[in-house]
Design an enzyme around this catalytic site. Structure first.
Site, PDB file in Angstrom:
ATOM      1  CB  CYS A 163      55.966  75.816  73.156  1.00  0.00           C
ATOM      2  SG  CYS A 163      54.316  75.151  72.389  1.00  0.00           S
ATOM      3  CG  HIS A 223      54.895  80.387  73.581  1.00  0.00           C
ATOM      4  ND1 HIS A 223      55.946  80.172  72.847  1.00  0.00           N
ATOM      5  CD2 HIS A 223      53.816  79.352  73.249  1.00  0.00           C
ATOM      6  CE1 HIS A 223      55.644  79.200  71.748  1.00  0.00           C
ATOM      7  NE2 HIS A 223      54.553  78.591  72.148  1.00  0.00           N
ATOM      8  CD  GLU A 264      58.146  82.478  73.531  1.00  0.00           C
ATOM      9  OE1 GLU A 264      57.200  82.597  72.787  1.00  0.00           O
ATOM     10  OE2 GLU A 264      58.280  81.857  74.532  1.00  0.00           O
TER      11      GLU A 264
END
Length: 233
Positions: free
Chosen positions: A106, A210, A212
Protein backbone atom coordinates in the site's frame (compact mmCIF):
# COMPACT_ATOMS: atom_id res chain seq x y z
CA UNK A 1 18.39 -23.23 10.64
CA UNK A 2 17.96 -19.63 11.79
CA UNK A 3 14.85 -17.84 10.64
CA UNK A 4 15.31 -14.62 8.62
CA UNK A 5 14.92 -11.31 10.46
CA UNK A 6 12.44 -9.00 8.74
CA UNK A 7 12.44 -5.27 9.47
CA UNK A 8 8.87 -3.95 9.52
CA UNK A 9 8.03 -0.25 9.24
CA UNK A 10 5.00 1.22 10.99
CA UNK A 11 2.55 4.09 10.74
CA UNK A 12 3.63 7.06 12.84
CA UNK A 13 0.78 9.39 13.71
CA UNK A 14 2.02 13.00 13.48
CA UNK A 15 5.55 11.71 14.24
CA UNK A 16 4.27 10.96 17.75
CA UNK A 17 2.73 7.49 18.04
CA UNK A 18 3.84 4.29 16.29
CA UNK A 19 0.94 1.99 15.34
CA UNK A 20 0.90 -1.23 13.34
CA UNK A 21 -1.74 -3.79 12.51
CA UNK A 22 -0.89 -7.18 13.98
CA UNK A 23 -1.79 -8.75 10.62
CA UNK A 24 1.62 -7.67 9.25
CA UNK A 25 3.40 -9.31 12.16
CA UNK A 26 1.37 -12.52 12.01
CA UNK A 27 1.78 -12.82 8.24
CA UNK A 28 5.58 -12.67 8.60
CA UNK A 29 5.58 -15.16 11.49
CA UNK A 30 3.30 -17.60 9.66
CA UNK A 31 5.57 -17.38 6.60
CA UNK A 32 8.58 -18.34 8.73
CA UNK A 33 10.22 -15.01 9.51
CA UNK A 34 11.01 -13.06 12.66
CA UNK A 35 9.47 -9.56 12.47
CA UNK A 36 11.25 -6.60 14.09
CA UNK A 37 9.41 -3.27 14.13
CA UNK A 38 11.54 -0.33 12.96
CA UNK A 39 10.94 3.13 14.52
CA UNK A 40 11.59 6.58 13.11
CA UNK A 41 14.49 8.62 14.50
CA UNK A 42 17.21 6.10 13.68
CA UNK A 43 18.43 7.91 10.56
CA UNK A 44 22.09 7.90 11.58
CA UNK A 45 22.03 4.14 12.16
CA UNK A 46 20.44 2.94 8.92
CA UNK A 47 23.54 1.16 7.62
CA UNK A 48 24.04 -0.76 10.86
CA UNK A 49 20.37 -1.71 11.02
CA UNK A 50 20.25 -2.90 7.41
CA UNK A 51 23.35 -5.04 8.03
CA UNK A 52 21.33 -6.97 10.64
CA UNK A 53 18.22 -7.43 8.50
CA UNK A 54 17.52 -10.21 6.01
CA UNK A 55 14.50 -8.46 4.50
CA UNK A 56 12.31 -5.35 4.69
CA UNK A 57 8.53 -5.10 4.87
CA UNK A 58 7.25 -1.61 4.02
CA UNK A 59 3.77 -1.30 5.48
CA UNK A 60 0.75 0.88 4.84
CA UNK A 61 -0.22 4.07 6.63
CA UNK A 62 -0.75 7.75 5.95
CA UNK A 63 0.00 9.87 2.91
CA UNK A 64 3.43 10.84 1.56
CA UNK A 65 5.00 14.30 1.38
CA UNK A 66 4.69 15.35 -2.30
CA UNK A 67 7.76 17.57 -2.12
CA UNK A 68 9.74 14.29 -2.23
CA UNK A 69 8.83 14.07 -5.91
CA UNK A 70 8.78 17.78 -6.79
CA UNK A 71 5.13 18.67 -6.12
CA UNK A 72 3.35 20.73 -3.50
CA UNK A 73 0.38 19.54 -1.42
CA UNK A 74 -2.86 18.82 -3.26
CA UNK A 75 -6.02 19.94 -1.38
CA UNK A 76 -6.98 16.29 -0.85
CA UNK A 77 -3.61 15.22 0.53
CA UNK A 78 -4.07 13.52 3.89
CA UNK A 79 -1.92 13.40 7.02
CA UNK A 80 1.81 12.86 6.45
CA UNK A 81 4.67 11.72 8.68
CA UNK A 82 7.89 13.63 7.85
CA UNK A 83 9.93 11.32 10.07
CA UNK A 84 8.74 8.27 8.20
CA UNK A 85 9.12 9.96 4.81
CA UNK A 86 12.73 10.75 5.68
CA UNK A 87 13.95 7.40 6.98
CA UNK A 88 12.16 4.92 4.71
CA UNK A 89 13.86 6.02 1.44
CA UNK A 90 17.23 5.76 3.21
CA UNK A 91 16.48 2.20 4.37
CA UNK A 92 15.18 1.28 0.92
CA UNK A 93 18.36 2.51 -0.77
CA UNK A 94 20.56 0.55 1.63
CA UNK A 95 18.51 -2.61 1.15
CA UNK A 96 18.65 -2.29 -2.64
CA UNK A 97 22.40 -1.72 -2.59
CA UNK A 98 22.78 -4.89 -0.51
CA UNK A 99 20.30 -6.71 -2.81
CA UNK A 100 18.19 -7.73 0.17
CA UNK A 101 14.50 -8.57 -0.39
CA UNK A 102 11.78 -5.93 -0.04
CA UNK A 103 8.01 -6.44 0.12
CA UNK A 104 6.15 -3.12 -0.07
CA UNK A 105 2.45 -2.86 0.76
CA UNK A 106 0.00 0.00 0.00
CA UNK A 107 1.87 3.13 1.16
CA UNK A 108 4.96 0.96 0.89
CA UNK A 109 4.68 0.55 -2.89
CA UNK A 110 4.42 4.32 -3.20
CA UNK A 111 7.47 5.19 -1.07
CA UNK A 112 9.46 2.44 -2.83
CA UNK A 113 8.65 3.99 -6.19
CA UNK A 114 9.49 7.51 -4.96
CA UNK A 115 12.77 6.36 -3.39
CA UNK A 116 13.89 5.26 -6.85
CA UNK A 117 12.89 8.50 -8.55
CA UNK A 118 9.27 7.84 -9.45
CA UNK A 119 6.16 9.77 -8.46
CA UNK A 120 2.52 9.24 -7.54
CA UNK A 121 -1.01 10.57 -7.65
CA UNK A 122 -1.70 12.56 -4.49
CA UNK A 123 -5.39 11.78 -5.01
CA UNK A 124 -6.39 9.36 -7.76
CA UNK A 125 -10.01 10.52 -7.93
CA UNK A 126 -9.01 14.14 -8.54
CA UNK A 127 -5.88 13.65 -10.63
CA UNK A 128 -6.47 10.55 -12.75
CA UNK A 129 -7.80 11.21 -16.24
CA UNK A 130 -10.41 8.43 -16.32
CA UNK A 131 -13.38 7.29 -14.24
CA UNK A 132 -12.09 4.92 -11.57
CA UNK A 133 -13.21 1.93 -9.58
CA UNK A 134 -13.86 2.24 -5.85
CA UNK A 135 -10.35 1.88 -4.40
CA UNK A 136 -11.37 2.39 -0.76
CA UNK A 137 -13.77 -0.46 -0.21
CA UNK A 138 -16.69 -0.19 2.17
CA UNK A 139 -16.43 -3.77 3.40
CA UNK A 140 -14.48 -5.99 5.77
CA UNK A 141 -10.70 -6.02 5.19
CA UNK A 142 -10.96 -9.62 4.04
CA UNK A 143 -13.37 -8.85 1.20
CA UNK A 144 -11.92 -9.21 -2.31
CA UNK A 145 -13.17 -6.05 -4.00
CA UNK A 146 -11.74 -5.90 -7.52
CA UNK A 147 -9.50 -7.72 -9.99
CA UNK A 148 -5.79 -7.27 -10.65
CA UNK A 149 -4.24 -8.42 -13.91
CA UNK A 150 -0.63 -9.58 -13.55
CA UNK A 151 1.94 -9.11 -16.31
CA UNK A 152 2.92 -12.32 -18.06
CA UNK A 153 6.26 -13.66 -16.90
CA UNK A 154 6.39 -11.38 -13.86
CA UNK A 155 7.34 -12.32 -10.31
CA UNK A 156 3.79 -11.46 -9.30
CA UNK A 157 2.28 -13.85 -11.83
CA UNK A 158 4.66 -16.64 -10.77
CA UNK A 159 3.64 -16.20 -7.13
CA UNK A 160 -0.08 -15.91 -7.83
CA UNK A 161 -0.08 -18.83 -10.25
CA UNK A 162 -2.57 -16.97 -12.44
CA UNK A 163 -2.74 -13.82 -14.55
CA UNK A 164 -5.87 -12.43 -12.89
CA UNK A 165 -7.07 -12.50 -9.30
CA UNK A 166 -9.08 -10.46 -6.81
CA UNK A 167 -7.72 -8.21 -4.04
CA UNK A 168 -8.91 -5.92 -1.25
CA UNK A 169 -8.36 -2.17 -1.59
CA UNK A 170 -7.84 0.77 0.78
CA UNK A 171 -6.15 3.76 -0.87
CA UNK A 172 -6.69 7.16 -2.49
CA UNK A 173 -3.08 7.59 -3.67
CA UNK A 174 -1.28 5.44 -6.25
CA UNK A 175 1.98 5.01 -8.15
CA UNK A 176 2.14 7.05 -11.37
CA UNK A 177 5.47 7.04 -13.29
CA UNK A 178 7.63 4.00 -12.56
CA UNK A 179 11.43 4.33 -13.00
CA UNK A 180 13.97 1.67 -13.98
CA UNK A 181 14.80 -0.89 -12.62
CA UNK A 182 11.20 -1.03 -11.43
CA UNK A 183 8.44 -2.01 -13.82
CA UNK A 184 4.68 -2.36 -13.61
CA UNK A 185 3.62 -5.96 -13.01
CA UNK A 186 -0.04 -5.57 -12.06
CA UNK A 187 -2.91 -3.21 -12.94
CA UNK A 188 -6.58 -2.80 -12.10
CA UNK A 189 -9.15 -2.69 -14.92
CA UNK A 190 -9.27 1.11 -14.68
CA UNK A 191 -5.52 1.42 -15.29
CA UNK A 192 -4.44 2.13 -11.70
CA UNK A 193 -1.07 0.48 -11.01
CA UNK A 194 -1.51 -2.29 -8.45
CA UNK A 195 1.96 -3.90 -8.45
CA UNK A 196 5.56 -3.09 -9.33
CA UNK A 197 8.73 -5.14 -9.12
CA UNK A 198 12.44 -4.75 -9.79
CA UNK A 199 14.15 -6.41 -12.73
CA UNK A 200 17.55 -5.67 -11.20
CA UNK A 201 17.21 -7.28 -7.77
CA UNK A 202 16.56 -10.77 -6.42
CA UNK A 203 13.21 -9.92 -4.79
CA UNK A 204 11.61 -6.47 -4.77
CA UNK A 205 7.82 -6.51 -4.99
CA UNK A 206 5.34 -3.73 -4.27
CA UNK A 207 1.56 -4.24 -4.12
CA UNK A 208 -1.15 -1.63 -3.67
CA UNK A 209 -3.57 -3.89 -1.81
CA UNK A 210 -3.28 -5.42 1.68
CA UNK A 211 -2.20 -9.09 1.45
CA UNK A 212 -1.33 -9.20 5.16
CA UNK A 213 -4.98 -9.15 6.18
CA UNK A 214 -5.87 -11.66 3.50
CA UNK A 215 -2.98 -13.99 4.38
CA UNK A 216 -3.94 -14.35 8.05
CA UNK A 217 -7.49 -15.03 6.91
CA UNK A 218 -6.38 -17.92 4.70
CA UNK A 219 -6.19 -16.38 1.21
CA UNK A 220 -3.77 -18.62 -0.71
CA UNK A 221 -2.28 -16.00 -3.06
CA UNK A 222 -1.65 -13.60 -0.18
CA UNK A 223 -0.03 -16.39 1.84
CA UNK A 224 2.22 -17.22 -1.13
CA UNK A 225 3.32 -13.58 -1.41
CA UNK A 226 4.59 -13.63 2.17
CA UNK A 227 6.02 -17.14 1.85
CA UNK A 228 8.03 -16.27 -1.27
CA UNK A 229 9.23 -13.04 0.33
CA UNK A 230 10.42 -14.76 3.52
CA UNK A 231 12.00 -17.61 1.55
CA UNK A 232 13.88 -15.02 -0.51
CA UNK A 233 15.20 -13.55 2.75
Amino acid sequence: MNKPIIGVTSHVELDYKHTLSNDYIQAVIEAGGIPVILPIGIDEDVSQIVSKLDGLLLTGGGDIDPTLFGEEPHPKLGTISPGRDHIEPAIIQEMLTANKPILAICRGIQILNIALGGDMYQDIYDQHETVLLQHSQKATRYHLAHFVKAKGGSLLESIAGTSEFKVNTYHHQAVRHVPYPLEVSGVASDGIIEAIESKGHSFVLGVQWHPEGLAVNGDEIAKRIFKRFVESC
